[in-house]
Write an enzyme that holds these catalytic residues in place. Sequence first.
Site, PDB file in Angstrom:
ATOM      1  N   GLY A   1       0.854   6.504  -8.838  1.00 54.80           N
ATOM      2  CA  GLY A   1      -0.399   6.016  -8.258  1.00 54.80           C
ATOM      3  C   GLY A   1      -1.271   7.176  -7.796  1.00 54.80           C
TER       4      GLY A   1
ATOM      5  N   HIS B   1       4.977  -3.684 -13.093  1.00 60.48           N
ATOM      6  CA  HIS B   1       6.308  -3.416 -13.617  1.00 60.48           C
ATOM      7  C   HIS B   1       6.889  -4.765 -14.036  1.00 60.48           C
ATOM      8  CE1 HIS B   1       9.731  -1.027 -14.322  1.00 60.48           C
ATOM      9  NE2 HIS B   1      10.227  -0.894 -13.112  1.00 60.48           N
TER      10      HIS B   1
ATOM     11  N   TYR C   1       0.848  -1.193   0.000  1.00 56.46           N
ATOM     12  CA  TYR C   1       0.000   0.000   0.000  1.00 56.46           C
ATOM     13  C   TYR C   1       0.883   1.243   0.000  1.00 56.46           C
ATOM     14  CZ  TYR C   1      -4.554   2.180   0.609  1.00 56.46           C
ATOM     15  OH  TYR C   1      -5.721   2.894   0.404  1.00 56.46           O
TER      16      TYR C   1
ATOM     17  N   VAL D   1       2.657   3.642  -3.093  1.00 60.69           N
ATOM     18  CA  VAL D   1       2.141   4.696  -3.970  1.00 60.69           C
ATOM     19  C   VAL D   1       1.117   4.117  -4.953  1.00 60.69           C
ATOM     20  CG1 VAL D   1       2.761   6.477  -5.640  1.00 60.69           C
ATOM     21  CG2 VAL D   1       4.361   5.908  -3.808  1.00 60.69           C
TER      22      VAL D   1
ATOM     23  N   ALA E   1      12.123  -4.050  -4.732  1.00 56.24           N
ATOM     24  CA  ALA E   1      13.020  -4.751  -3.803  1.00 56.24           C
ATOM     25  C   ALA E   1      12.209  -5.562  -2.782  1.00 56.24           C
ATOM     26  CB  ALA E   1      13.921  -3.749  -3.098  1.00 56.24           C
TER      27      ALA E   1
ATOM     28  N   GLN F   1       9.453  -7.004  -3.268  1.00 51.91           N
ATOM     29  CA  GLN F   1       8.913  -8.204  -3.932  1.00 51.91           C
ATOM     30  C   GLN F   1       9.862  -9.396  -3.783  1.00 51.91           C
ATOM     31  OE1 GLN F   1       7.784  -7.305  -7.994  1.00 51.91           O
ATOM     32  NE2 GLN F   1       6.539  -5.565  -7.359  1.00 51.91           N
TER      33      GLN F   1
HETATM   34  N1  LIG Z   1       5.054   4.549  -7.723  1.00 49.06           N
HETATM   35  C1  LIG Z   1       4.252   4.491  -8.769  1.00 49.06           C
HETATM   36  O1  LIG Z   1       3.385   5.339  -8.908  1.00 49.06           O
HETATM   37  C2  LIG Z   1       4.367   3.385  -9.779  1.00 49.06           C
HETATM   38  C3  LIG Z   1       3.958   3.608 -11.097  1.00 49.06           C
HETATM   39  C4  LIG Z   1       3.920   2.534 -11.991  1.00 49.06           C
HETATM   40  C5  LIG Z   1       4.338   1.271 -11.558  1.00 49.06           C
HETATM   41  N2  LIG Z   1       4.784   1.097 -10.268  1.00 49.06           N
HETATM   42  C6  LIG Z   1       5.167  -0.243  -9.822  1.00 49.06           C
HETATM   43  O2  LIG Z   1       4.255  -0.644  -8.813  1.00 49.06           O
HETATM   44  C7  LIG Z   1       4.918  -1.454  -7.852  1.00 49.06           C
HETATM   45  C8  LIG Z   1       4.776  -0.816  -6.486  1.00 49.06           C
HETATM   46  O3  LIG Z   1       5.492   0.409  -6.502  1.00 49.06           O
HETATM   47  P1  LIG Z   1       5.261   1.563  -5.436  1.00 49.06           P
HETATM   48  O4  LIG Z   1       6.014   2.753  -5.930  1.00 49.06           O
HETATM   49  O5  LIG Z   1       3.834   1.672  -5.104  1.00 49.06           O
HETATM   50  O6  LIG Z   1       6.066   0.955  -4.240  1.00 49.06           O
HETATM   51  P2  LIG Z   1       6.331   1.639  -2.861  1.00 49.06           P
HETATM   52  O7  LIG Z   1       5.601   2.899  -2.708  1.00 49.06           O
HETATM   53  O8  LIG Z   1       7.792   1.632  -2.623  1.00 49.06           O
HETATM   54  O9  LIG Z   1       5.559   0.546  -1.963  1.00 49.06           O
HETATM   55  C9  LIG Z   1       6.115   0.016  -0.987  1.00 49.06           C
HETATM   56  C10 LIG Z   1       5.139  -1.046  -0.437  1.00 49.06           C
HETATM   57  O10 LIG Z   1       5.903  -2.226  -0.343  1.00 49.06           O
HETATM   58  C11 LIG Z   1       5.973  -2.586   1.033  1.00 49.06           C
HETATM   59  N3  LIG Z   1       7.277  -3.198   1.310  1.00 49.06           N
HETATM   60  C12 LIG Z   1       8.499  -2.756   0.915  1.00 49.06           C
HETATM   61  N4  LIG Z   1       9.447  -3.625   1.318  1.00 49.06           N
HETATM   62  C13 LIG Z   1       8.799  -4.630   1.976  1.00 49.06           C
HETATM   63  C14 LIG Z   1       9.217  -5.825   2.598  1.00 49.06           C
HETATM   64  N5  LIG Z   1      10.508  -6.174   2.639  1.00 49.06           N
HETATM   65  N6  LIG Z   1       8.271  -6.625   3.144  1.00 49.06           N
HETATM   66  C15 LIG Z   1       6.965  -6.288   3.110  1.00 49.06           C
HETATM   67  N7  LIG Z   1       6.505  -5.152   2.544  1.00 49.06           N
HETATM   68  C16 LIG Z   1       7.411  -4.340   1.964  1.00 49.06           C
HETATM   69  C17 LIG Z   1       5.782  -1.254   1.770  1.00 49.06           C
HETATM   70  O11 LIG Z   1       5.434  -1.468   3.090  1.00 49.06           O
HETATM   71  P3  LIG Z   1       6.054  -0.469   4.198  1.00 49.06           P
HETATM   72  O12 LIG Z   1       5.456   0.872   3.934  1.00 49.06           O
HETATM   73  O13 LIG Z   1       5.617  -1.118   5.433  1.00 49.06           O
HETATM   74  O14 LIG Z   1       7.551  -0.459   3.965  1.00 49.06           O
HETATM   75  C18 LIG Z   1       4.675  -0.639   0.924  1.00 49.06           C
HETATM   76  O15 LIG Z   1       3.435  -1.214   1.198  1.00 49.06           O
HETATM   77  C19 LIG Z   1       6.375  -1.558  -8.309  1.00 49.06           C
HETATM   78  O16 LIG Z   1       6.503  -2.704  -9.106  1.00 49.06           O
HETATM   79  C20 LIG Z   1       6.537  -0.307  -9.175  1.00 49.06           C
HETATM   80  O17 LIG Z   1       7.565  -0.439 -10.100  1.00 49.06           O
HETATM   81  C21 LIG Z   1       4.806   2.129  -9.388  1.00 49.06           C
END
Ligand SMILES: NC(=O)c1ccc[n+]([C@@H]2O[C@H](COP(=O)([O-])OP(=O)(O)OC[C@H]3O[C@@H](n4cnc5c(N)ncnc54)[C@H](OP(=O)(O)O)[C@@H]3O)[C@@H](O)[C@H]2O)c1
Length: 347
Positions: free
Chosen positions: A152, A123, A37, A39, A100, A102
């Site tokens: 997001g 991704h 949860y 971005v 990472a 994942q």
């Molecule tokens: N950011 C974007 O808008 C965007 C756009 C297009 C595609 N994507 C893709 O969507 C996917 C998610 O990206 P995101 O940017 O939303 O990621 P993010 O904001 O970095 O999300 C982090 C999520 O992963 C959890 N997490 C991280 N390390 C963990 C671990 N070791 N164990 C359990 N939970 C963990 C975090 O929990 P905590 O908060 O508790 O650490 C949080 O819920 C990725 O594949 C990214 O490439 C993202």
Amino acid sequence: MKLKFGSVEENVVTREEFPLEKAREVLKDEVIAVLGYGVQGPGQALNLKDNGFNVIVGQRKDSKTWDKAVADGWVPGETLFELEEACEKGTILQFLLSDAGQIALWPTVKKHLTPGKALYFSHGFGVTYKEKTGIVPPSDVDVILVAPKGSGTSLRRMFVEGRGLNSSYAIFQDGTGRAKDRVVALGIGVGSGYLFETDFYREVTSDLTGERGTLMGAIQGIFAAQYEVLRANGHTPSEAFNETVEELTQSLMPLVAENGMDWMYANCSTTAQRGALDWWKPFRDATKPVFEELYDSVKTGKEAQKSIDSNSKSDYRVKLEAELKELRDSEMWQAGATVRKLRPENN
Ligand SMILES: NC(=O)c1ccc[n+]([C@@H]2O[C@H](COP(=O)([O-])OP(=O)(O)OC[C@H]3O[C@@H](n4cnc5c(N)ncnc54)[C@H](OP(=O)(O)O)[C@@H]3O)[C@@H](O)[C@H]2O)c1
């Protein structure tokens, strides 16, 4: 449908072609578990929920992010679960942890990927760089991707405004024969304006290049270079910021978004047009070698490795925040903060 982009024909799926009702029908028996949860998770999960799908969220509990999910209306034990429980309950697992993260959760996800389930990514990273991530899905599940082309936060904002961010979609593995329907239905469900086809490899290489390039890295680099030259020649911070960033974001980019670069040029003075037409090619020629170096670094997996190494550390968020602070504290972005306060709509 097939659509020409310039002279190249590509597959796209529009909302008219695949309406929301059809998406609901395709996914009526599915439990969509949004894992993570950060971005992207909130944007996709909330849009799916508001579009009438059966969605649950998986998030580790000992984290501020859990509280954010609760604040957004997800109910512990009903629609919000620890990651493993969500993996067990979901028939479609939307793997939206950081790339990472994942890697760390993969053994748990794999355990619950029973035949017929779908593993969904936003991704192509985890699967493409499998030698580095260890993410190799079993053969009897669907492995699909919908990658919204934006943050997001924008995905959610545009959905609430009745608009839709466009997304790419891909099928890595059709384990059930239903992968195409599932991926398109999910793409429509998360609020995409339309979907264009790609594959996991092309998604990850273009995405890593784009965000390091014109979308984020290159744009900041070009801003900084021009700002520094203006400042070195005696221009004030407000003038340098306005001529470098504010005019671009407030006035010119909306025109580019509306009707293209030529139209924006045509709506500027002939003096500006003359200069822009003279100078865009030298800028292209100066930066192209850097883009080539960047693409090579992406293609060889160096960029993926760097991202895994830095973002796998337990203090990754603290370190990123320190680097963001350096940007925030730079004179250019401090000037930006003052300029933003002066916008009439902010007063
Ligand atoms: N950011 C974007 O808008 C965007 C756009 C297009 C595609 N994507 C893709 O969507 C996917 C998610 O990206 P995101 O940017 O939303 O990621 P993010 O904001 O970095 O999300 C982090 C999520 O992963 C959890 N997490 C991280 N390390 C963990 C671990 N070791 N164990 C359990 N939970 C963990 C975090 O929990 P905590 O908060 O508790 O650490 C949080 O819920 C990725 O594949 C990214 O490439 C993202």
